[in-house]
Scaffold this motif. Sequence first.
Motif, mmCIF file in Angstrom:
data_model
loop_
_atom_site.group_PDB
_atom_site.id
_atom_site.type_symbol
_atom_site.label_atom_id
_atom_site.label_comp_id
_atom_site.label_asym_id
_atom_site.label_seq_id
_atom_site.Cartn_x
_atom_site.Cartn_y
_atom_site.Cartn_z
ATOM 1 N N LEU A 11 14.979 31.341 -9.856
ATOM 2 C CA LEU A 11 15.041 31.521 -8.340
ATOM 3 C C LEU A 11 13.743 30.524 -7.879
ATOM 4 C CD1 LEU A 11 15.563 35.282 -7.874
ATOM 5 C CD2 LEU A 11 17.162 33.601 -7.909
ATOM 6 N N PRO A 12 13.897 30.135 -6.927
ATOM 7 C CA PRO A 12 12.984 29.273 -6.026
ATOM 8 C C PRO A 12 12.136 30.387 -5.570
ATOM 9 C CG PRO A 12 15.226 28.373 -5.490
ATOM 10 C CD PRO A 12 15.400 29.603 -6.217
ATOM 11 N N ILE A 13 10.785 29.630 -5.090
ATOM 12 C CA ILE A 13 9.910 30.559 -4.375
ATOM 13 C C ILE A 13 10.017 30.138 -2.993
ATOM 14 C CG2 ILE A 13 7.373 30.915 -4.123
ATOM 15 C CD1 ILE A 13 7.155 30.658 -7.219
ATOM 16 N N LEU A 14 9.845 31.219 -2.073
ATOM 17 C CA LEU A 14 9.860 30.659 -0.760
ATOM 18 C C LEU A 14 8.646 31.242 0.045
ATOM 19 C CD1 LEU A 14 11.295 29.310 1.907
ATOM 20 C CD2 LEU A 14 12.141 31.740 2.407
ATOM 21 N N TYR A 15 7.921 30.595 0.499
ATOM 22 C CA TYR A 15 6.648 31.092 1.015
ATOM 23 C C TYR A 15 7.034 30.963 2.597
ATOM 24 C CZ TYR A 15 3.809 30.300 -2.867
ATOM 25 O OH TYR A 15 2.931 30.335 -4.039
ATOM 26 N N SER A 16 7.021 32.030 3.374
ATOM 27 C CA SER A 16 7.431 32.543 4.536
ATOM 28 C C SER A 16 6.661 33.429 5.416
ATOM 29 C CB SER A 16 8.864 33.377 4.351
ATOM 30 O OG SER A 16 9.609 33.480 5.573
ATOM 31 N N PHE A 17 6.811 33.387 6.745
ATOM 32 C CA PHE A 17 6.143 34.520 7.469
ATOM 33 C C PHE A 17 7.121 34.957 8.349
ATOM 34 C CE2 PHE A 17 3.706 35.127 11.766
ATOM 35 C CZ PHE A 17 3.076 36.057 11.265
ATOM 36 N N ARG A 18 7.533 36.155 8.412
ATOM 37 C CA ARG A 18 8.600 36.800 9.218
ATOM 38 C C ARG A 18 8.861 36.333 10.608
ATOM 39 N NH1 ARG A 18 9.158 41.449 12.176
ATOM 40 N NH2 ARG A 18 11.394 42.358 11.927
ATOM 41 N N ARG A 19 8.036 36.179 11.284
ATOM 42 C CA ARG A 19 8.203 35.927 12.744
ATOM 43 C C ARG A 19 8.259 34.472 13.172
ATOM 44 N NH1 ARG A 19 4.259 39.684 13.244
ATOM 45 N NH2 ARG A 19 2.979 38.389 14.583
ATOM 46 N N CYS A 20 7.873 33.607 12.104
ATOM 47 C CA CYS A 20 7.543 32.033 12.487
ATOM 48 C C CYS A 20 9.297 31.522 12.531
ATOM 49 C CB CYS A 20 7.030 31.491 11.336
ATOM 50 S SG CYS A 20 7.107 29.673 11.135
ATOM 51 N N PRO A 21 9.415 30.953 13.787
ATOM 52 C CA PRO A 21 10.738 30.502 14.000
ATOM 53 C C PRO A 21 11.130 29.435 12.792
ATOM 54 C CG PRO A 21 9.384 29.578 15.688
ATOM 55 C CD PRO A 21 8.561 30.679 14.946
ATOM 56 N N SER A 68 9.199 22.528 -10.224
ATOM 57 C CA SER A 68 7.819 22.253 -9.304
ATOM 58 C C SER A 68 8.191 21.240 -8.015
ATOM 59 C CB SER A 68 6.564 21.764 -9.947
ATOM 60 O OG SER A 68 6.119 22.472 -10.769
ATOM 61 N N ALA A 69 9.270 20.895 -7.704
ATOM 62 C CA ALA A 69 9.751 20.258 -6.683
ATOM 63 C C ALA A 69 9.365 20.927 -5.397
ATOM 64 C CB ALA A 69 11.182 19.526 -6.612
#
Length: 222
Positions: A11-21, A68-69
Motif C-alpha cells: 500500500l502506498p503511503i498518503l500524507y494528508s490533512f483532512r480539511r486541506c482542499p 520510494s517514488a
Amino acid sequence: MNSMVKPLNKLPILYSFRRCPYAIRARMALAHCGIEVQLREVLLAQKPDALLRISAKASVPVLVFADSAVLDESLDIMHWAINRTYPQGTDPKNWGLSAMSPAAHRLIETNDGPFKLALDGYKYNPAESNKSPQDHRADAQIFLAELDRLLCQNKFLLGDQISLVDVAIFPFIRQFAGVDQLWFDKTDYRKLQQWLAFFMHSELFTQVMVKHPVWQEKVTIS
C-alpha cells in the motif's frame, strides 16, 4: 477497483490533512478508484520529519510508493489513480481525463491560481495584503459567476457527467462557502449552490472525510 487492474504489492503511503482542499481532491480520486493507502494524517503546523525528507514542497498531499517514488502534487495523484484504474476514455469513471479540453485545463488553472489567491485573502486576511476580505471575496466572485453560468447549461461543469474538473474544484468552493455560509447561501449562485450540495452529500466525499488520529512518527533510540 477495476478487476483488470493489478493490485499494488504494498500500500502506498498518503500524507494528508483532512480539511486541506488539495488533499481532499486527491483522496476523492483515490477512493473513486478503490485504491487503498496507508493514510498519515499530519498537522501542517507540526510537519513530521518523514514528510519533510521526501518532499521539498513540504505540504500535502504526498503519495509515497513502495519503490520510494513520490507524487507530491494533488493533480498528479488524481491523474495517476484514474489512468491506472479507468484508462478508457469512454468509461464514465475516467472522469473525462482522457479528453481534457483546453477549457477544462483553464478552469483548474483559474481555480488553483487567481481564485485560490482570492480565497486565501478572504479566509485568512493576511497582514501583508492591501485588500480587505470583502475585496478578496469580490475577486473570487468572478470565478463563482463563471461556474454558475456553466452549471446553468449542464448538471456538472463540463456536461451531464462528473468530470475531474468538478472534483478538482469542489473542495475549494466548499472552503469558500464555509468562510461565511450565511452570505454564500443568500447569493444568486443557485446552480453553484446545488452543485456544491450534491458533492457535499455524496458518498464519495463522506467517505474521505472520516476523521483519523494524527500520525505519530516513531522515534528510534540508538
